[in-house]
Enzyme design. Structure first.
Site, short mmCIF file in Angstrom:
data_model
loop_
_atom_site.label_atom_id
_atom_site.label_comp_id
_atom_site.label_asym_id
_atom_site.label_seq_id
_atom_site.Cartn_x
_atom_site.Cartn_y
_atom_site.Cartn_z
N HIS A 252 0.94 -1.21 -0.07
CA HIS A 252 -0.03 0.00 0.00
C HIS A 252 0.85 1.25 0.07
CE1 HIS A 252 -3.66 -1.98 1.60
NE2 HIS A 252 -3.59 -2.20 0.31
N HIS A 380 -4.77 -5.92 -10.59
CA HIS A 380 -3.09 -5.32 -10.35
C HIS A 380 -2.31 -5.65 -11.64
CE1 HIS A 380 -3.65 -3.75 -6.31
NE2 HIS A 380 -4.53 -4.75 -6.03
#
Length: 405
Positions: A252, A380
């Protein structure tokens, strides 16, 4: 073929989309794939998967060309399939979308979550840009719901969770859902022409990163109470939770760094703290989680930077390489170029297979399923092989739309 090169990424984009197309469910939506690309017919439909796959196929249609397999219009058909499927998740009485439905279309649980609604907004923006039928109406409602239910102007951040009829607000606040709201808001700003969405994204970054992450040595507190006080030990007994793990999450940090750079690139006058913050997040994540003698990047660390969950996830290294590419683009610093080359090579060696990218590996880079079963979506991986070819701003959907026009 050099890993990470334009040719390599084109080939990977074709392979990722070919694998991802297996997730289409004829009755509606996109399902959870196992390691071999088979659908789990007994699993409930997940809103986040259907929304993210709708986004992927929308961008693939916009990009066109042989690397997306879009000559027959298949990607647009899949994007429209996703738009239609999102209607099955819709709460026609109270508005918004359920996060999970069963085979009959009934909600498996009734709470309304910011995380999933951020992906509905993201997919609506991309599908609208792609010209998918029904996407404009979806975008109208998605912006309305996010603006009126999840955006908290007083806090300058997003609320997390409501009950079914929007009368009870849960006390938990999360950085993860706010991060994906930043991404969705950047898309919404370009899709609607309303700069207020970009200003909301900026407000979130100023607080979650400029205040909280800065105050924790650029390790991002993920979990907060209703007053936005960090809860450092949240889920300490459940450290490998796929969405709310204990501790800091290097993946993150990389993702926030990339989004902050994209936000900065979209502003006429970027704030001076933005590059500092992106580089600080990146540097600390590398210091905590990157080992010169071991491939891959651990999922989580404690608040001193020691690994907690050491499994290697595909999304973590995908975001690491995207952050390195974005920072190299923005700063021209060779450090980022070198790390990107390393991570592309590790992706090619350890994560790429003929059956899509492996979602989780052990610390020794062997098979693992501690947190993730199978290969639920391509979001992703598709971003990793698509975004480095595009400018940092505007958002990818708008950039591709302009290039095509």
């Amino acid at each position: 073929m050099v890993p990470g090169s334009e040719q390599w990424r084109d080939e990977q984009r074709r392979a990722i989309l070919s694998f991802a197309r297996r997730s289409k469910i004829d009755g509606g939506g996109f399902g959870w794939l196992d390691n071999d690309g088979g659908l789990d017919a007994d699993a409930n439909l997940q809103l986040w998967i259907t929304a993210r796959m709708t986004y992927v196929f929308s961008l693939a249609h916009l990009a066109g060309g042989p690397s997306t397999g879009s000559g027959t219009g298949e990607n647009l058909e899949l994007a429209e399939h996703g738009v239609r499927a999102l209607a099955a998740f819709h709460d026609d009485v109270n508005g918004g979308w359920y996060s999970e439905i069963d085979a009959t279309g009934a909600p498996a649980q009734t709470a309304k979550f910011c995380y999933e609604h951020a992906f509905v907004l993201l997919s609506a923006c991309a599908a609208s840009a792609a010209g998918a039928e029904g996407a404009d109406a979806l975008l109208d409602e998605a912006t309305l719901v996010h603006r009126t239910r999840f955006w908290d102007a007083d806090a300058g951040r997003c609320r997390e969770e409501w009950n079914e009829d929007w009368t009870e607000l849960d006390g938990y606040r999360g950085a993860n859902s706010n991060m994906h709201s930043v991404e969705a808001y950047l898309f919404a700003a370009d899709a609607t022409g309303e700069d207020a969405w970009r200003q909301r994204a900026l407000a979130i970054c100023e607080r979650v990163i400029g205040i909280h992450a800065r105050g924790h040595h650029w390790r991002i507190p993920e979990h907060y109470d209703h007053d936005w006080t960090p809860m450092a030990n949240y889920n300490v007994e459940k450290p490998s939770d796929p969405f709310r793990p204990f501790g800091a999450t290097p993946g993150h940090a990389f993702e926030w760094a990339r989004l902050i750079i994209q936000l900065a690139a979209s502003l006429d006058e970027p704030r001076p703290w933005m590059q500092e913050a992106a580089e600080g997040l990146f540097e600390q994540a590398v210091a905590d989680a990157v080992d010169d003698d071991a491939p891959g990047i651990p999922y989580t660390t404690d608040w001193h930077g020691s690994p907690v969950v050491e499994e290697r996830f595909h999304w973590v290294i995908a975001e690491a390489v995207l952050a390195a590419e974005a920072l190299h683009n923005y700063t021209d610093d060779a450090l980022y170029e070198g790390l990107a080359a390393r991570w592309w090579s590790e992706i090619d060696e350890h994560f790429v297979t003929e059956q899509g990218w492996v979602h989780e590996l052990s610390p020794t880079m062997g098979p693992s399923s501690r947190t993730w079963q199978g290969k639920p979506d391509a979001y992703h991986a598709f971003n990793a092989v698509t975004l480095p070819s595009l400018p940092l701003a505007p958002c990818p959907a708008k950039t591709i739309e302009r290039l095509a026009g």
